[in-house]
Design an enzyme around this catalytic site. Structure first.
Site, PDB file in Angstrom:
ATOM      1  N   SER A 145       0.798  -1.226   0.000  1.00 40.74           N
ATOM      2  CA  SER A 145       0.000   0.000   0.000  1.00 40.74           C
ATOM      3  C   SER A 145       0.832   1.279   0.000  1.00 40.74           C
ATOM      4  O   SER A 145       0.298   2.344  -0.305  1.00 40.74           O
ATOM      5  CB  SER A 145      -0.946   0.009   1.207  1.00 40.74           C
ATOM      6  OG  SER A 145      -1.919  -1.000   1.091  1.00 40.74           O
ATOM      7  N   HIS A 179      -6.764  -9.469   5.133  1.00 38.81           N
ATOM      8  CA  HIS A 179      -5.536 -10.082   5.638  1.00 38.81           C
ATOM      9  C   HIS A 179      -5.829 -11.130   6.712  1.00 38.81           C
ATOM     10  O   HIS A 179      -5.081 -12.096   6.880  1.00 38.81           O
ATOM     11  CB  HIS A 179      -4.611  -9.007   6.225  1.00 38.81           C
ATOM     12  CG  HIS A 179      -3.782  -8.297   5.206  1.00 38.81           C
ATOM     13  ND1 HIS A 179      -2.974  -8.953   4.307  1.00 38.81           N
ATOM     14  CD2 HIS A 179      -3.616  -6.966   4.953  1.00 38.81           C
ATOM     15  CE1 HIS A 179      -2.346  -8.075   3.540  1.00 38.81           C
ATOM     16  NE2 HIS A 179      -2.733  -6.871   3.904  1.00 38.81           N
ATOM     17  N   SER A 231      -1.363   4.365   3.171  1.00 39.46           N
ATOM     18  CA  SER A 231      -2.152   5.059   2.144  1.00 39.46           C
ATOM     19  C   SER A 231      -2.273   6.554   2.398  1.00 39.46           C
ATOM     20  O   SER A 231      -1.917   7.359   1.520  1.00 39.46           O
ATOM     21  CB  SER A 231      -3.529   4.415   2.008  1.00 39.46           C
ATOM     22  OG  SER A 231      -3.414   3.058   1.644  1.00 39.46           O
ATOM     23  N   GLU A 242      -9.964   7.212   2.580  1.00 38.58           N
ATOM     24  CA  GLU A 242      -9.631   5.797   2.476  1.00 38.58           C
ATOM     25  C   GLU A 242     -10.520   4.926   3.355  1.00 38.58           C
ATOM     26  O   GLU A 242     -10.665   5.180   4.554  1.00 38.58           O
ATOM     27  CB  GLU A 242      -8.174   5.559   2.902  1.00 38.58           C
ATOM     28  CG  GLU A 242      -7.767   4.089   2.787  1.00 38.58           C
ATOM     29  CD  GLU A 242      -6.494   3.733   3.545  1.00 38.58           C
ATOM     30  OE1 GLU A 242      -5.868   2.727   3.173  1.00 38.58           O
ATOM     31  OE2 GLU A 242      -6.142   4.454   4.498  1.00 38.58           O
ATOM     32  N   HIS A 282      -0.585   5.736   8.514  1.00 43.49           N
ATOM     33  CA  HIS A 282      -0.459   4.469   7.802  1.00 43.49           C
ATOM     34  C   HIS A 282      -0.136   4.735   6.325  1.00 43.49           C
ATOM     35  O   HIS A 282      -0.178   5.880   5.856  1.00 43.49           O
ATOM     36  CB  HIS A 282      -1.749   3.665   7.946  1.00 43.49           C
ATOM     37  CG  HIS A 282      -1.548   2.192   7.917  1.00 43.49           C
ATOM     38  ND1 HIS A 282      -2.150   1.375   6.978  1.00 43.49           N
ATOM     39  CD2 HIS A 282      -0.806   1.372   8.709  1.00 43.49           C
ATOM     40  CE1 HIS A 282      -1.795   0.119   7.200  1.00 43.49           C
ATOM     41  NE2 HIS A 282      -0.983   0.088   8.244  1.00 43.49           N
ATOM     42  N   ASP A 339      -5.931   0.242  -4.299  1.00 44.28           N
ATOM     43  CA  ASP A 339      -4.487   0.237  -4.474  1.00 44.28           C
ATOM     44  C   ASP A 339      -3.973  -1.101  -4.962  1.00 44.28           C
ATOM     45  O   ASP A 339      -2.990  -1.181  -5.699  1.00 44.28           O
ATOM     46  CB  ASP A 339      -3.779   0.630  -3.175  1.00 44.28           C
ATOM     47  CG  ASP A 339      -4.318  -0.102  -1.948  1.00 44.28           C
ATOM     48  OD1 ASP A 339      -5.294  -0.865  -2.071  1.00 44.28           O
ATOM     49  OD2 ASP A 339      -3.767   0.108  -0.850  1.00 44.28           O
ATOM     50  N   HIS A 340      -4.650  -2.167  -4.579  1.00 44.64           N
ATOM     51  CA  HIS A 340      -4.238  -3.515  -4.959  1.00 44.64           C
ATOM     52  C   HIS A 340      -5.391  -4.458  -4.696  1.00 44.64           C
ATOM     53  O   HIS A 340      -6.400  -4.079  -4.083  1.00 44.64           O
ATOM     54  CB  HIS A 340      -3.002  -3.961  -4.155  1.00 44.64           C
ATOM     55  CG  HIS A 340      -3.186  -3.827  -2.672  1.00 44.64           C
ATOM     56  ND1 HIS A 340      -3.988  -4.684  -1.949  1.00 44.64           N
ATOM     57  CD2 HIS A 340      -2.707  -2.914  -1.778  1.00 44.64           C
ATOM     58  CE1 HIS A 340      -3.988  -4.315  -0.674  1.00 44.64           C
ATOM     59  NE2 HIS A 340      -3.226  -3.233  -0.542  1.00 44.64           N
TER      60      HIS A 340
END
Length: 536
Positions: free
Chosen positions: A145, A379, A210, A370, A208, A416-417
């Site tokens: 990220s 995760h 992002s 975000e 963090h 982002d992914h």
């Protein structure tokens, strides 16, 4: 377990959706027009098993689909290219919001509203233009990220784990990261340079990866406090930590809105915060007080808030505040389904507060928002939480859409992914998206619609056969969905991710793009930055 019981489990999964009480016709009609309208549902109702499924019998006719296609055609045919200058730019980032996450979340949302779910839409899916983003970075096929934030906010691809620096810098290289020739600036800085306002909103720590892409320059995303830098053997007065950069350096110190979690990165380890947690800093600096003093020195009105009531006061009285810092947790904000409504604001509320502060600038603004905990849930293989966090971001996008004008505000929604969650089997229409898909004809055991390629949800086989989920409670929001490969943390995916856009120059966000192009396209629309713009 006996085959009959497996069949019963599958039947319960279907019935869990079919048996939910339906909305009234008035509520159903409203939710069709406003697919993310959740006001009528309190937090306890935003779990599966509370609402019903709509009648789909009309779909069996030819006329239904003919009319549906013609309606979609008429809507698309009315689209006109908007080439106005974008006074405002709002970028929404669903961290880890893969294509399968979109499908599963829209189905989850539809089922919450009493429908089969598959036909539903997340708010941004009503936007006129859609594209794809290639998410690889300079040294990884599957990116993290930090490198992706540098791409979509700064317009430059870099190495894994780095923020606001180019690929000449290698991860953890303190000296190289201090060379300003290796720094890359963000669209938030470009906006400030042109007299616009800027802000960041997130459900993660504001330091963090992002959100830090909007202001930080570091070779290590984990250097959120001075203690983190010291632990890696470097001098934090040379390589400044991310929190210090946010509060004391340009552009972060000039952000008028900073909302999210992460009080611990601002406070000394001897200081207890508003909810009883100690800070993490070893330098003795209270960055919240530093932030306040900076705004007082400017003779600007400011507000530091740490709970929902404080933020609601900002929403209700935006003219009283020029700068707002809101830190609502010691670490990340709580997952929405587990949060305390009295203390924890929603992402939609944080977005509303940000827009009401930033829009006071006649020159416009750039806002980054975000939904960061989509990623965290994936995760952990918590599919239920991941889908709910996606729905929460959709509610925030709806708020932004309602508070702005399409004629002068560009809204971009992307990720982002990806993650490695998949949607599999051949479940019946309207089947509980979080439930059992079917029973395998090979081992005669049930399997869920959602599963992961790897992660902590790996189920250890018993008696030389696949793990039997028949006795698992799939209604738990922290249920770990099955994974093929055992890992302590599920990984990102290298898939392309979607881009949705509306407003000035939104048609640029079509086709398959390098992720780093996103920053350039947003800057072009707003006539900011040093490159080609719509005003040149």
């Amino acid at each position: 377990m006996k085959p009959l019981l497996h069949f019963f489990l599958l039947a319960v999964s279907v019935a869990a959706v079919a048996g939910r009480p339906s909305l009234t016709s008035e509520e159903a009609e409203e939710s069709r027009w406003h697919p993310n309208s959740l006001e009528k549902l309190d937090r306890s109702e935003r779990s599966l098993g509370k609402l019903g499924v709509a009648d789909l019998s009309n779909e069996t006719t030819t006329a239904y689909w003919y009319n549906d296609g013609q309606t979609a055609l008429k809507s698309k045919a009315k689209n006109r290219l908007n080439t106005n200058k974008a006074k405002n730019v709002i970028m929404f980032l669903g961290d880890g919001m893969s294509i399968p996450t979109l499908m599963a979340a829209r189905t989850y949302l539809g089922q919450l509203h009493g429908y089969s779910g598959e036909e539903h839409s997340l708010h941004w899916e009503t936007f006129p233009f859609t594209g794809f983003s290639k998410t690889y970075n300079l040294n990884r096929q599957v990116a993290d990220s930090a490198s992706t934030a540098t791409a979509y906010l700064c317009g430059v691809k870099t190495n894994n784990g780095q923020l606001g620096v180019n690929g000449i810098v290698t991860r953890g290289d303190c000296e190289a990261s201090t060379d300003t020739d290796n720094h890359v600036s963000s669209i938030a800085e470009w906006a400030l340079n042109e007299g616009k306002s800027a802000g960041i909103v997130t459900t993660t720590r504001v330091t963090h990866a992002s959100p830090a892409g909007a202001y930080a320059h570091t070779s290590e995303r984990n250097w959120e406090t001075d203690a983190d830098v010291t632990d890696d053997g470097y001098n934090p007065t040379v390589c400044k930590d991310i929190a210090t950069q946010l509060v004391t350096e340009y552009p972060g110190k000039d952000f008028q809105v900073v909302l999210g979690g992460g009080r611990r990165t601002f406070l000394p380890n001897s200081t207890v915060d508003d909810e009883g947690s100690y800070g993490y800093r070893e330098d003795g600096v209270d960055l919240i007080e530093t932030w306040k003093q900076n705004k007082a020195d400017r003779n600007s009105s400011y507000s530091y808030v740490w709970n929902r009531s404080g933020l609601r006061n900002v929403i209700d009285n935006p003219d009283d505040v020029d700068y707002v810092l809101g830190l609502f947790e010691s670490s990340h904000c709580q997952y929405h389904l587990e949060s305390t409504p009295e203390t924890e604001p929603t992402l939609a509320e944080m977005t509303e507060a940000a827009i009401k502060i930033l829009r006071k600038n006649d020159n416009g603004y750039f806002l980054f928002v975000e939904g960061g905990r989509i990623d965290h849930a994936h995760h952990s293989s918590y599919a239920h939480l991941a889908l709910d966090e996606t729905v929460e971001m959709a509610a925030a996008v709806r708020v932004a859409d309602q508070l702005t004008e399409e004629s002068d505000t560009l809204i971009v929604v992307t990720s982002d992914h990806a993650h490695v969650m998949s949607i599999s089997g051949y479940p019946s229409r309207g089947n509980d998206i979080l439930g059992v898909a079917d029973i395998s004809g090979v081992d005669n055991l049930p399997y869920t619609t959602l599963s992961y390629a790897n992660g902590p949800g790996y189920k250890t086989p018993s008696n030389s056969t696949r793990y039997d989920i028949s006795d698992d409670d799939l209604t738990l929001v922290r249920y770990e969905y099955a994974a093929t490969v055992p890992l302590s943390s599920e990984t990102h995916g290298g898939d392309d991710v979607a881009i949705f856009a509306r407003g000035p120059w939104s048609h640029l966000f079509s086709g398959t793009l390098e992720q780093s192009s996103i920053a350039h396209f947003m800057a072009y629309a707003a006539c900011i930055g040093t490159g080609l713009t719509a005003c040149t």
